[in-house]
Design a protein around this motif. Structure first.
Motif, mmCIF file in Angstrom:
data_model
loop_
_atom_site.group_PDB
_atom_site.id
_atom_site.type_symbol
_atom_site.label_atom_id
_atom_site.label_comp_id
_atom_site.label_asym_id
_atom_site.label_seq_id
_atom_site.Cartn_x
_atom_site.Cartn_y
_atom_site.Cartn_z
ATOM 1 N N SER A 95 0.817 -1.216 0.000
ATOM 2 C CA SER A 95 0.000 0.000 0.000
ATOM 3 C C SER A 95 0.846 1.260 0.000
ATOM 4 O O SER A 95 0.319 2.366 -0.104
ATOM 5 N N ASN A 96 2.154 1.101 0.097
ATOM 6 C CA ASN A 96 3.077 2.234 0.169
ATOM 7 C C ASN A 96 3.253 2.926 -1.177
ATOM 8 O O ASN A 96 3.495 4.131 -1.248
ATOM 9 N N HIS A 97 3.113 2.177 -2.265
ATOM 10 C CA HIS A 97 3.393 2.731 -3.592
ATOM 11 C C HIS A 97 2.615 1.963 -4.653
ATOM 12 O O HIS A 97 2.023 0.927 -4.378
ATOM 13 N N MET A 98 2.617 2.500 -5.871
ATOM 14 C CA MET A 98 2.036 1.809 -7.014
ATOM 15 C C MET A 98 2.840 2.169 -8.257
ATOM 16 O O MET A 98 3.643 3.108 -8.244
ATOM 17 N N ALA A 99 2.624 1.415 -9.322
ATOM 18 C CA ALA A 99 3.384 1.640 -10.550
ATOM 19 C C ALA A 99 2.919 2.914 -11.239
ATOM 20 O O ALA A 99 1.716 3.181 -11.348
ATOM 21 N N VAL A 100 3.881 3.708 -11.694
ATOM 22 C CA VAL A 100 3.588 4.939 -12.431
ATOM 23 C C VAL A 100 4.399 4.925 -13.726
ATOM 24 O O VAL A 100 5.178 4.009 -13.981
ATOM 25 N N GLY A 101 4.240 5.976 -14.529
ATOM 26 C CA GLY A 101 4.858 5.946 -15.849
ATOM 27 C C GLY A 101 4.067 5.005 -16.740
ATOM 28 O O GLY A 101 2.970 4.562 -16.398
ATOM 29 N N GLY A 102 4.619 4.672 -17.878
ATOM 30 C CA GLY A 102 3.902 3.792 -18.788
ATOM 31 C C GLY A 102 2.600 4.425 -19.242
ATOM 32 O O GLY A 102 2.518 5.632 -19.477
ATOM 33 N N ALA A 103 1.539 3.603 -19.326
ATOM 34 C CA ALA A 103 0.252 4.112 -19.783
ATOM 35 C C ALA A 103 -0.913 3.384 -19.138
ATOM 36 O O ALA A 103 -2.055 3.567 -19.560
ATOM 37 N N ASP A 104 -0.651 2.578 -18.090
ATOM 38 C CA ASP A 104 -1.678 1.664 -17.619
ATOM 39 C C ASP A 104 -2.202 1.928 -16.215
ATOM 40 O O ASP A 104 -2.994 1.147 -15.702
ATOM 41 N N ASN A 105 -1.787 3.024 -15.566
ATOM 42 C CA ASN A 105 -2.306 3.364 -14.242
ATOM 43 C C ASN A 105 -3.325 4.487 -14.399
ATOM 44 O O ASN A 105 -2.957 5.636 -14.634
ATOM 45 N N PRO A 106 -4.623 4.213 -14.285
ATOM 46 C CA PRO A 106 -5.633 5.257 -14.535
ATOM 47 C C PRO A 106 -5.544 6.419 -13.565
ATOM 48 O O PRO A 106 -5.836 7.564 -13.945
ATOM 49 N N TRP A 107 -5.143 6.174 -12.296
ATOM 50 C CA TRP A 107 -5.010 7.268 -11.341
ATOM 51 C C TRP A 107 -3.879 8.208 -11.760
ATOM 52 O O TRP A 107 -4.023 9.424 -11.748
ATOM 53 N N TRP A 108 -2.747 7.639 -12.133
ATOM 54 C CA TRP A 108 -1.585 8.430 -12.526
ATOM 55 C C TRP A 108 -1.873 9.199 -13.817
ATOM 56 O O TRP A 108 -1.525 10.374 -13.939
ATOM 57 N N GLN A 109 -2.523 8.547 -14.771
ATOM 58 C CA GLN A 109 -2.847 9.210 -16.030
ATOM 59 C C GLN A 109 -3.782 10.387 -15.798
ATOM 60 O O GLN A 109 -3.627 11.450 -16.410
ATOM 61 N N ASP A 110 -4.750 10.222 -14.912
ATOM 62 C CA ASP A 110 -5.667 11.321 -14.604
ATOM 63 C C ASP A 110 -4.926 12.463 -13.924
ATOM 64 O O ASP A 110 -5.192 13.645 -14.191
ATOM 65 N N LEU A 111 -3.995 12.125 -13.039
ATOM 66 C CA LEU A 111 -3.174 13.139 -12.381
ATOM 67 C C LEU A 111 -2.385 13.947 -13.396
ATOM 68 O O LEU A 111 -2.323 15.184 -13.324
ATOM 69 N N HIS A 169 -2.571 12.391 -26.405
ATOM 70 C CA HIS A 169 -1.440 12.192 -25.519
ATOM 71 C C HIS A 169 -0.145 12.267 -26.325
ATOM 72 O O HIS A 169 -0.157 12.127 -27.549
ATOM 73 N N VAL A 170 0.949 12.494 -25.620
ATOM 74 C CA VAL A 170 2.270 12.454 -26.233
ATOM 75 C C VAL A 170 2.887 11.110 -25.874
ATOM 76 O O VAL A 170 2.894 10.710 -24.706
ATOM 77 N N GLU A 171 3.391 10.441 -26.874
ATOM 78 C CA GLU A 171 3.935 9.096 -26.694
ATOM 79 C C GLU A 171 5.462 9.130 -26.738
ATOM 80 O O GLU A 171 6.056 9.784 -27.579
ATOM 81 N N HIS A 172 6.059 8.422 -25.794
ATOM 82 C CA HIS A 172 7.523 8.267 -25.756
ATOM 83 C C HIS A 172 7.800 6.821 -25.389
ATOM 84 O O HIS A 172 7.764 6.451 -24.208
ATOM 85 N N TYR A 173 8.017 5.997 -26.403
ATOM 86 C CA TYR A 173 8.161 4.559 -26.198
ATOM 87 C C TYR A 173 6.942 4.024 -25.439
ATOM 88 O O TYR A 173 5.818 4.194 -25.893
ATOM 89 N N GLN A 174 7.128 3.396 -24.260
ATOM 90 C CA GLN A 174 5.980 2.828 -23.553
ATOM 91 C C GLN A 174 5.198 3.859 -22.756
ATOM 92 O O GLN A 174 4.117 3.561 -22.215
ATOM 93 N N HIS A 175 5.693 5.080 -22.663
ATOM 94 C CA HIS A 175 5.055 6.115 -21.844
ATOM 95 C C HIS A 175 4.031 6.919 -22.636
ATOM 96 O O HIS A 175 4.277 7.285 -23.792
ATOM 97 N N HIS A 176 2.904 7.209 -21.991
ATOM 98 C CA HIS A 176 1.897 8.101 -22.540
ATOM 99 C C HIS A 176 1.745 9.283 -21.589
ATOM 100 O O HIS A 176 1.465 9.093 -20.400
ATOM 101 N N PHE A 177 1.948 10.489 -22.108
ATOM 102 C CA PHE A 177 1.789 11.697 -21.314
ATOM 103 C C PHE A 177 0.530 12.409 -21.797
ATOM 104 O O PHE A 177 0.515 13.003 -22.880
ATOM 105 N N PRO A 178 -0.558 12.358 -21.019
ATOM 106 C CA PRO A 178 -1.837 12.911 -21.472
ATOM 107 C C PRO A 178 -1.791 14.425 -21.665
ATOM 108 O O PRO A 178 -1.076 15.138 -20.945
ATOM 109 N N ILE A 179 -2.566 14.896 -22.625
ATOM 110 C CA ILE A 179 -2.768 16.323 -22.829
ATOM 111 C C ILE A 179 -4.054 16.715 -22.118
ATOM 112 O O ILE A 179 -5.061 16.013 -22.197
#
Length: 328
Positions: A95-111, A169-179
């Motif tokens: 519960s201390n952390h979760m995966a970020v980066g990439g494109a598959d964490n809906p909480w992180w993408q919304d952030l 979104h802007v794509e950089h390899y496996q990462h998606h950076f939402p607009i």
């Protein structure tokens, strides 16, 4: 489902679940474990982790059991077999952390999409008020394989449109950076000379998206607009017109470089090379791993969101005990 067993823990056997060894794969092994004298199976994390995870600690969605492992139905089948052999289940959770980066964490993408306007803006341990004036209100994202300017020039930062979601979104390899949707207006203003019919259809949407930056509830208002965009983009002609518009943001060309840079400057994040993380990062990671972001689990809303499914599994009698990873 039968109630959780109250038998004492006598001997445990840990099973590491992953795509190649699912919950159903463990079922035929239960009788053998029972003959060994095992009282409880000790399962690796079972919540939805990053696709292909071999360990399960890189959770991307704590609200469901990992479908790669068979989902909750498979968990029920395993526990049913355990109960038939008078055995229990202990579950490892993080519960201390979760995966970020990439494109598959809906909480992180919304952030990333909404910054501090996101309901998840307070979920992650972020220093929004940076002493660096260039970082005020922004999140440093050290996920680039090279310096930011180099990535732009080489074209490894590419503006994309997801027609099925109505999102940019802007794509950089496996990462998606939402607009942020409040910036969709400029991306949807298709020149009439390019496609008059598509330009006419997209103009009202473009104008409405642009007004989001002045709306206090922009996060909520954007959802129906994105559904309208999704519907409009189902027409091949409209989708093609949007793609042609995005070609104007090809950073390998001087004009495209300037356009994409200006668009990224407007976002709630700042892209940077992975090498900058040690000095400039303004959010807590798990040790120094950029792909694992720290959660503010001490906050009641975060605790409930990250533990809700676990409590459901316990209440359903599927889990007898927990091993809590990195309780700090």
């Amino acid at each position: 489902m039968n109630q959780a067993t109250t038998r004492p823990v006598r001997a445990t056997l840990r099973l590491q679940f992953h795509r190649g060894f699912s919950l159903d794969d463990a079922v035929p092994l239960v009788p053998y474990f029972a003959r060994l004298g095992i009282s409880h199976l000790y399962a690796s994390p079972l919540l939805c982790a990053r696709a292909g995870s071999m360990h399960g600690y890189d959770v991307v969605d704590p609200t469901r059991v990992n479908p790669e492992l068979g989902g909750e139905a498979a968990l029920e089948r395993l526990v049913r077999s355990l109960r038939q052999h008078d055995m229990g289940l202990l579950l490892d959770i993080v519960s201390n952390h979760m995966a970020v980066g990439g494109a598959d964490n809906p909480w992180w993408q919304d952030l990333l999409r909404w910054g501090r306007l996101s309901p998840y803006g307070e979920f992650f341990d972020i220093q929004w008020h940076s002493p660096d004036p260039l970082m005020e209100g922004q999140l440093l994202l050290p996920f680039l394989g090279s310096d930011y300017g180099v990535a732009l020039q080489e074209g490894t930062l590419r503006l994309c449109f997801d027609a099925e979601r109505g999102e940019f979104h802007v794509e950089h390899y496996q990462h998606h950076f939402p607009i942020c949707p409040s910036d969709y207006g400029e991306l949807l203003r298709v020149p009439g000379e390019l496609d008059a019919e598509s330009a006419e259809r997209l103009k009202p949407l473009a104008d409405t998206f642009s007004t989001l930056r002045y709306q206090p509830d922009a996060h909520t208002q954007a959802e129906p607009l994105q559904r309208q965009l999704q519907d409009a983009a189902s027409a091949p002609q409209v989708r093609a017109a949007i793609e042609q518009q995005l070609a104007q943001y090809d950073a390998r060309q001087p004009e495209g470089f300037a356009r994409l840079h200006a668009l990224l400057e407007q976002q709630s994040y700042r892209l940077a090379s992975w090498r900058t993380a040690a000095d400039d990062i303004n959010w807590r990671r798990f040790f120094d791993i950029n792909e694992l972001g720290g959660l503010r689990v001490e906050r009641p809303a975060v605790f409930e969101a990250t533990h809700g499914k676990i409590f459901q599994l316990i209440a359903a009698g599927l889990v007898d005990g927990l091993r809590i990873d990195h309780i700090d």
